[in-house]
Design an enzyme around this catalytic site. Structure first.
Site, short mmCIF file in Angstrom:
data_model
loop_
_atom_site.label_atom_id
_atom_site.label_comp_id
_atom_site.label_asym_id
_atom_site.label_seq_id
_atom_site.Cartn_x
_atom_site.Cartn_y
_atom_site.Cartn_z
N SER A 10 -5.50 3.38 0.29
CA SER A 10 -6.12 2.14 0.75
C SER A 10 -6.98 2.45 1.97
O SER A 10 -6.48 2.86 3.01
CB SER A 10 -5.05 1.12 1.14
OG SER A 10 -5.66 0.08 1.90
N HIS A 34 -8.42 2.14 -3.24
CA HIS A 34 -8.02 0.73 -3.09
C HIS A 34 -8.80 0.11 -1.94
O HIS A 34 -8.77 0.60 -0.82
CB HIS A 34 -6.51 0.69 -2.81
CG HIS A 34 -5.91 -0.67 -2.80
ND1 HIS A 34 -5.60 -1.36 -3.96
CD2 HIS A 34 -5.54 -1.47 -1.78
CE1 HIS A 34 -5.06 -2.53 -3.64
NE2 HIS A 34 -5.01 -2.63 -2.31
N ASP A 36 -9.34 -3.21 0.21
CA ASP A 36 -8.70 -4.47 0.59
C ASP A 36 -9.72 -5.43 1.17
O ASP A 36 -10.27 -5.21 2.25
CB ASP A 36 -7.60 -4.21 1.63
CG ASP A 36 -6.36 -3.61 0.99
OD1 ASP A 36 -5.85 -4.22 0.02
OD2 ASP A 36 -5.91 -2.55 1.45
N MET A 38 -10.36 -9.06 2.63
CA MET A 38 -9.63 -10.19 3.25
C MET A 38 -10.65 -11.16 3.84
O MET A 38 -11.60 -10.73 4.51
CB MET A 38 -8.71 -9.68 4.35
CG MET A 38 -7.72 -8.62 3.87
SD MET A 38 -6.54 -8.22 5.17
CE MET A 38 -5.70 -6.79 4.42
N HIS A 67 -8.88 -5.26 -4.19
CA HIS A 67 -7.80 -6.23 -4.04
C HIS A 67 -8.35 -7.40 -3.24
O HIS A 67 -8.58 -7.28 -2.03
CB HIS A 67 -6.63 -5.53 -3.31
CG HIS A 67 -5.48 -6.41 -3.00
ND1 HIS A 67 -4.46 -6.03 -2.16
CD2 HIS A 67 -5.16 -7.66 -3.43
CE1 HIS A 67 -3.58 -7.00 -2.06
NE2 HIS A 67 -3.98 -8.01 -2.82
N MET A 69 -8.07 -10.54 -1.44
CA MET A 69 -7.20 -11.49 -0.73
C MET A 69 -8.10 -12.58 -0.18
O MET A 69 -8.45 -12.62 1.00
CB MET A 69 -6.44 -10.74 0.38
CG MET A 69 -5.36 -9.82 -0.19
SD MET A 69 -4.83 -8.56 0.97
CE MET A 69 -6.05 -7.29 0.64
N MET A 137 2.98 -7.08 -4.72
CA MET A 137 2.95 -6.79 -3.28
C MET A 137 4.35 -6.52 -2.77
O MET A 137 5.29 -7.27 -3.05
CB MET A 137 2.35 -7.98 -2.51
CG MET A 137 0.88 -8.26 -2.77
SD MET A 137 -0.21 -6.89 -2.36
CE MET A 137 0.12 -6.67 -0.60
N ASP A 175 2.06 -2.21 -3.55
CA ASP A 175 1.15 -2.17 -2.40
C ASP A 175 1.86 -2.73 -1.17
O ASP A 175 2.25 -3.89 -1.15
CB ASP A 175 -0.09 -3.02 -2.75
CG ASP A 175 -1.13 -3.04 -1.65
OD1 ASP A 175 -1.00 -2.28 -0.67
OD2 ASP A 175 -2.09 -3.83 -1.78
C1 DX5 Z 1 -2.03 -5.28 2.77
C2 DX5 Z 1 -2.97 -4.54 1.86
C3 DX5 Z 1 -2.56 -3.15 1.61
C4 DX5 Z 1 -2.54 -2.28 2.84
C5 DX5 Z 1 -1.37 -1.36 2.68
O1 DX5 Z 1 -2.36 -6.61 2.78
O2 DX5 Z 1 -3.06 -5.20 0.61
O3 DX5 Z 1 -3.33 -2.54 0.58
O4 DX5 Z 1 -3.70 -1.53 3.03
O5 DX5 Z 1 -1.20 -0.67 3.87
P1 DX5 Z 1 0.08 0.22 4.13
O6 DX5 Z 1 0.15 1.26 3.05
O7 DX5 Z 1 -0.16 0.78 5.48
O8 DX5 Z 1 1.29 -0.69 4.08
ZN ZN Z 2 -4.07 -4.06 -1.03
#
Ligand code: DX5
Ligand code: ZN
Length: 229
Positions: A10, A34, A36, A38, A67, A69, A137, A175
């Site tokens: 990620s 990956h 992320d 947000m 991903h 969010m 998750m 994740d």
């Molecule tokens: C959290 C993200 C994850 C995050 C995981 O909301 O969806 O993908 O990057 O990070 P680690 O591996 O540090 O928990």
């Molecule tokens: Zn993620």
């Protein structure tokens, strides 16, 4: 034979000022990248969007696993697709799941469904035959570096049993808080795709860290039942 774990670093935990270098570093041990996304609304954090996906696409051939969010992912799916995303995951908690899956299919994106830790199996089971990936998750989304929630494992196991029973071509991704110690727990429950941010990019040797997570997951590998069906 145990399934082979796939590793999805990620980039949330990478240094965004040196993102290309960070991607090159992990590429030898990365099966997917990956990303992320947000929106500061669905989760209380803001990150990146299609422009960064476009830059990544120019830089790497790795599979870009986005991903989302976001409260309104439908508005942006086309932008992610044209930026070069391979697959997107939308959260089932939003509702409108059928419409969002249809839109991802229409755009030629692999379709993923992301599920928060406290969202039950029943909330997504009916969609399993329409998706490529279910992202279970193992932390509440929003931030990297949180602690793995082992209490999600019964849901991982139940999802694995259902996918096998119906012989569906759906990958189970976990994740949040995934590292060398927790990946085997999720692997044993039936996960095959492991997202890791801080446990890879937060290490002195990210590629070795990814290799160790893969090896740990493979050692614990969930064994498909020979009598399933
Ligand atoms: C959290 C993200 C994850 C995050 C995981 O909301 O969806 O993908 O990057 O990070 P680690 O591996 O540090 O928990
Ligand atoms: Zn993620």
């Amino acid at each position: 034979m145990a399934q082979v774990a796939r590793i999805a670093p990620s980039i949330l935990s990478a240094d965004f000022a040196c993102l290309g270098d960070a991607v090159d570093t992990v590429a030898p041990e990365a099966d997917l990248l990956h990303v992320d996304v947000m929106d500061g609304h669905f989760v209380p954090n803001l990150t990146i969007g299609p422009p960064v996906v476009r830059s990544l696409r120019k830089h790497t051939d790795l599979y870009l696993d986005c991903h989302l969010m976001m409260t309104n992912p439908g508005k942006y799916l086309e932008a992610f697709r044209s930026a070069g995303a391979n697959g997107c995951s939308v959260h089932v908690e939003l509702g409108e799941t059928e419409t969002l899956i249809a839109e991802m299919r229409h755009l030629g994106l692999d379709a993923g469904l992301a599920v928060n830790p406290d969202t039950p199996f029943e909330a997504f089971a009916e969609h399993l035959d329409k998706i490529d990936l279910v992202l279970l998750m193992t932390v509440f989304p929003g931030f990297g570096g949180q602690t793995f929630m082992a209490e999600v494992m019964p849901k991982v196991r139940r999802t694995r049993e259902e996918i096998d029973r119906r012989d569906l071509p759906v990958a189970i991704q976990v994740d949040g808080g995934i590292d060398e110690d927790t990946a085997p727990i999720a692997s044993e429950a039936g996960a095959t795709v492991f997202v890791a941010g801080s446990a890879i990019f937060g290490q002195d040797d990210p590629v070795e860290a990814a290799r160790r997570i893969r090896a740990a997951a493979d050692r614990a590998g969930w064994e498909p039942s020979t009598t399933a069906g």
